[in-house]
Design a protein around this motif. Structure first.
Motif, PDB file in Angstrom:
ATOM      1  N   MET A   1       0.760  -1.370   0.193  1.00  0.00           N
ATOM      2  CA  MET A   1      -0.106   0.051  -0.023  1.00  0.00           C
ATOM      3  C   MET A   1       0.932   1.157  -0.002  1.00  0.00           C
ATOM      4  SD  MET A   1      -2.692   1.042   2.925  1.00  0.00           S
ATOM      5  CE  MET A   1      -3.983   0.052   2.355  1.00  0.00           C
ATOM      6  N   ARG A   2       0.598   2.124  -0.596  1.00  0.00           N
ATOM      7  CA  ARG A   2       1.264   3.646  -0.594  1.00  0.00           C
ATOM      8  C   ARG A   2       1.349   4.164   0.800  1.00  0.00           C
ATOM      9  NH1 ARG A   2       1.517   6.683  -5.644  1.00  0.00           N
ATOM     10  NH2 ARG A   2       1.217   8.436  -4.239  1.00  0.00           N
ATOM     11  N   LEU A   3       2.298   4.811   0.820  1.00  0.00           N
ATOM     12  CA  LEU A   3       2.489   5.498   2.219  1.00  0.00           C
ATOM     13  C   LEU A   3       1.341   6.714   2.609  1.00  0.00           C
ATOM     14  CD1 LEU A   3       4.168   6.267   4.691  1.00  0.00           C
ATOM     15  CD2 LEU A   3       5.542   7.742   3.407  1.00  0.00           C
ATOM     16  N   ASP A   4       0.934   7.520   1.410  1.00  0.00           N
ATOM     17  CA  ASP A   4       0.170   8.312   1.378  1.00  0.00           C
ATOM     18  C   ASP A   4      -1.349   7.809   1.661  1.00  0.00           C
ATOM     19  OD1 ASP A   4      -0.165   7.685  -1.220  1.00  0.00           O
ATOM     20  OD2 ASP A   4      -0.644   9.564  -1.961  1.00  0.00           O
ATOM     21  N   LYS A   5      -1.418   6.572   0.917  1.00  0.00           N
ATOM     22  CA  LYS A   5      -2.986   6.080   1.356  1.00  0.00           C
ATOM     23  C   LYS A   5      -3.157   5.290   2.805  1.00  0.00           C
ATOM     24  CE  LYS A   5      -6.278   3.343  -0.351  1.00  0.00           C
ATOM     25  NZ  LYS A   5      -7.128   2.729  -1.694  1.00  0.00           N
ATOM     26  N   PHE A   6      -2.063   4.707   3.153  1.00  0.00           N
ATOM     27  CA  PHE A   6      -1.757   4.283   4.429  1.00  0.00           C
ATOM     28  C   PHE A   6      -2.097   5.368   5.502  1.00  0.00           C
ATOM     29  CE2 PHE A   6       0.234   3.426   8.568  1.00  0.00           C
ATOM     30  CZ  PHE A   6      -0.563   2.187   9.015  1.00  0.00           C
ATOM     31  N   LEU A   7      -1.566   6.337   5.401  1.00  0.00           N
ATOM     32  CA  LEU A   7      -1.726   7.516   6.378  1.00  0.00           C
ATOM     33  C   LEU A   7      -3.216   8.093   6.522  1.00  0.00           C
ATOM     34  CD1 LEU A   7       1.514   9.631   5.985  1.00  0.00           C
ATOM     35  CD2 LEU A   7       1.111   8.179   7.597  1.00  0.00           C
ATOM     36  N   LYS A   8      -3.772   8.176   5.411  1.00  0.00           N
ATOM     37  CA  LYS A   8      -5.123   8.497   5.134  1.00  0.00           C
ATOM     38  C   LYS A   8      -6.251   7.422   5.713  1.00  0.00           C
ATOM     39  CE  LYS A   8      -9.115   9.790   3.243  1.00  0.00           C
ATOM     40  NZ  LYS A   8     -10.214   9.307   3.985  1.00  0.00           N
ATOM     41  N   VAL A   9      -5.878   6.134   5.417  1.00  0.00           N
ATOM     42  CA  VAL A   9      -6.904   5.043   5.598  1.00  0.00           C
ATOM     43  C   VAL A   9      -6.899   4.986   7.208  1.00  0.00           C
ATOM     44  CG1 VAL A   9      -7.490   2.697   5.488  1.00  0.00           C
ATOM     45  CG2 VAL A   9      -6.817   4.143   3.472  1.00  0.00           C
ATOM     46  N   SER A  10      -5.713   4.907   8.090  1.00  0.00           N
ATOM     47  CA  SER A  10      -5.378   4.928   8.971  1.00  0.00           C
ATOM     48  C   SER A  10      -5.899   5.878   9.876  1.00  0.00           C
ATOM     49  CB  SER A  10      -4.031   4.527   9.606  1.00  0.00           C
ATOM     50  OG  SER A  10      -3.258   5.719   9.216  1.00  0.00           O
ATOM     51  N   ARG A  11      -6.103   7.011   9.473  1.00  0.00           N
ATOM     52  CA  ARG A  11      -6.589   8.417   9.888  1.00  0.00           C
ATOM     53  C   ARG A  11      -5.440   8.813  10.867  1.00  0.00           C
ATOM     54  NH1 ARG A  11     -10.871   5.337   8.635  1.00  0.00           N
ATOM     55  NH2 ARG A  11     -12.844   6.416   8.147  1.00  0.00           N
ATOM     56  N   LEU A  12      -4.244   8.661  10.571  1.00  0.00           N
ATOM     57  CA  LEU A  12      -3.030   9.548  11.206  1.00  0.00           C
ATOM     58  C   LEU A  12      -2.983  10.908  10.474  1.00  0.00           C
ATOM     59  CD1 LEU A  12      -0.548   6.553  11.109  1.00  0.00           C
ATOM     60  CD2 LEU A  12      -1.510   7.654  13.134  1.00  0.00           C
ATOM     61  N   VAL A  13      -3.685  10.977   9.222  1.00  0.00           N
ATOM     62  CA  VAL A  13      -3.495  12.147   8.706  1.00  0.00           C
ATOM     63  C   VAL A  13      -5.036  12.294   7.875  1.00  0.00           C
ATOM     64  CG1 VAL A  13      -2.791  13.911   6.815  1.00  0.00           C
ATOM     65  CG2 VAL A  13      -1.269  12.358   8.104  1.00  0.00           C
ATOM     66  N   LYS A  14      -5.646  13.644   7.831  1.00  0.00           N
ATOM     67  CA  LYS A  14      -6.918  13.641   7.492  1.00  0.00           C
ATOM     68  C   LYS A  14      -7.023  13.352   5.990  1.00  0.00           C
ATOM     69  CE  LYS A  14      -9.443  16.649  10.618  1.00  0.00           C
ATOM     70  NZ  LYS A  14     -10.044  18.059  10.807  1.00  0.00           N
ATOM     71  N   ARG A  15      -6.415  13.997   5.206  1.00  0.00           N
ATOM     72  CA  ARG A  15      -6.627  13.928   3.865  1.00  0.00           C
ATOM     73  C   ARG A  15      -5.020  13.240   3.242  1.00  0.00           C
ATOM     74  NH1 ARG A  15      -8.625  18.697   5.293  1.00  0.00           N
ATOM     75  NH2 ARG A  15      -7.020  19.935   4.495  1.00  0.00           N
ATOM     76  N   ARG A  16      -5.385  12.683   1.809  1.00  0.00           N
ATOM     77  CA  ARG A  16      -4.555  11.881   1.445  1.00  0.00           C
ATOM     78  C   ARG A  16      -3.427  13.303   0.663  1.00  0.00           C
ATOM     79  NH1 ARG A  16      -4.920   6.881  -2.651  1.00  0.00           N
ATOM     80  NH2 ARG A  16      -2.967   6.580  -3.313  1.00  0.00           N
ATOM     81  N   THR A  17      -4.180  14.327   0.366  1.00  0.00           N
ATOM     82  CA  THR A  17      -3.227  15.249  -0.232  1.00  0.00           C
ATOM     83  C   THR A  17      -2.243  15.902   0.914  1.00  0.00           C
ATOM     84  OG1 THR A  17      -4.982  16.902   0.027  1.00  0.00           O
ATOM     85  CG2 THR A  17      -4.578  16.137  -2.002  1.00  0.00           C
ATOM     86  N   VAL A  18      -2.703  15.899   2.082  1.00  0.00           N
ATOM     87  CA  VAL A  18      -2.098  16.461   3.324  1.00  0.00           C
ATOM     88  C   VAL A  18      -0.807  15.270   3.603  1.00  0.00           C
ATOM     89  CG1 VAL A  18      -1.911  16.954   5.717  1.00  0.00           C
ATOM     90  CG2 VAL A  18      -3.750  17.631   4.163  1.00  0.00           C
TER      91      VAL A  18
END
Length: 90
Positions: A1-18
């Motif tokens: 899984m891509r890093l940005d997608k993991f951060l978004k899906v796990s809700r560690l970061v609100k949005r994938r662009t962020v």
């Protein structure tokens, strides 16, 4: 899984662009190495994420393309949470 997608899906970061901006700015380390948003995340990987004055170090427990909000925190375990303080005077 891509890093940005993991951060978004796990809700560690609100949005994938962020999440992409975090990675591009060098604020995310994947197993101790600065990583791009497209870097591949695997179970067992360690991420270090810098949020302003706080750094969160986590271990990836499992991956999912989508997950309910209540179960998102189960995707990772918090290893350490560091608060950075600036003691310099202006």
């Amino acid at each position: 899984m891509r890093l940005d997608k993991f951060l978004k899906v796990s809700r560690l970061v609100k949005r994938r662009t962020v999440a992409k901006e975090f990675a591009d700015a060098g604020r995310v380390l994947l197993n101790g190495v600065e990583s791009k948003a497209s870097s591949s995340v695997k179970v067992g990987d360690q991420l270090s994420i810098q949020y302003g004055q706080k750094t969160l170090i986590i271990e990836v427990n499992h991956l999912a393309e989508s997950i309910h909000k209540a179960a998102a925190a189960d995707m990772y375990s918090i290893i350490e949470e560091k608060a950075h303080t600036d003691h310099s005077l202006f």
